[in-house]
Scaffold this active site. Structure first.
Site, short mmCIF file in Angstrom:
data_model
loop_
_atom_site.label_atom_id
_atom_site.label_comp_id
_atom_site.label_asym_id
_atom_site.label_seq_id
_atom_site.Cartn_x
_atom_site.Cartn_y
_atom_site.Cartn_z
N PRO A 9 0.78 -1.25 0.00
CA PRO A 9 0.00 0.00 0.00
C PRO A 9 0.81 1.29 0.00
O PRO A 9 0.82 2.04 0.97
CB PRO A 9 -0.84 -0.14 1.26
CG PRO A 9 0.00 -0.96 2.19
CD PRO A 9 0.72 -1.93 1.29
N CYS A 10 1.44 1.58 -1.12
CA CYS A 10 2.21 2.82 -1.26
C CYS A 10 1.32 4.05 -1.17
O CYS A 10 1.80 5.14 -0.85
CB CYS A 10 3.00 2.80 -2.55
SG CYS A 10 2.03 2.48 -4.03
#
Length: 191
Positions: free
Chosen positions: A145-146
């Protein structure tokens, strides 16, 4: 025609319609995710596949049945935010990138970290810029989850799928509420 990776695995593709557009999901025979990106960013996905897996641009095979990753992503978009936590990946980044990407997976849904906090989390507080570059090179967004990384001032800084998608993902996860969407600093760092 099949794609074979540097480790001689066939790659499979799936397309998933989401509230944000179509996701393209690439998995190997081992069902681990190799790449995930929005259909309007497929050239970037192909570039990352070449870089990390030796993909040469041949057409992948379509999956006969939905993969575990696809089912997890469908659940995520239906509101089961932790459904993606158990999805396995094979990203083949540099050792530094792999450390950053592993740290990203420890940011829970509904939380955010700044780039400097992420650098601290991997034990390299002075590597903020390198952390940002690794974050931007993430080949499996959402699962890694950047989008949960924000600016030090709480602003919604770059996201490969566009800031509107980042804002939506953070709102979907509860990191920002609908009443605060107009102020990107409202996401704040809650981690």
């Amino acid at each position: 025609m099949m794609i074979t990776t540097a480790v001689d695995q066939t790659l499979f593709t799936e397309r998933l319609d989401t509230p944000l557009g179509t996701l393209v999901l690439m998995t190997g025979e081992d069902d681990r995710v190799r790449a995930l990106d929005w259909s309007d960013y497929e050239p970037r996905m192909d570039r990352l596949l070449r870089l990390h897996h030796g993909h040469q641009g041949a057409a992948p095979r379509e999956r006969a049945r939905p993969s575990a990753a696809r089912r997890a992503l469908e659940a995520y978009f239906e509101g089961v935010l932790d459904a993606i936590d158990a999805v396995t990946t094979r990203t083949n980044g540099t050792p530094f990138q792999e450390r950053v990407w592993a740290a990203l997976r420890h940011i829970p849904a509904g939380r955010t970290l700044s780039y400097s906090q992420l650098a601290d989390a991997i034990g390299q507080p002075r590597a903020v810029r390198a952390v940002g570059l690794a974050n931007g090179a993430n080949p499996v967004g959402i699962i890694v989850p950047c989008h949960r990384v924000i600016g030090a001032d709480g602003s919604l800084t770059g996201y490969g799928g566009g800031l509107e998608r980042k804002r939506w993902l953070l709102a979907h996860e509860g990191a920002i509420t609908s009443g605060l969407l107009d102020d990107p600093r409202a996401a704040g760092s809650s981690a």
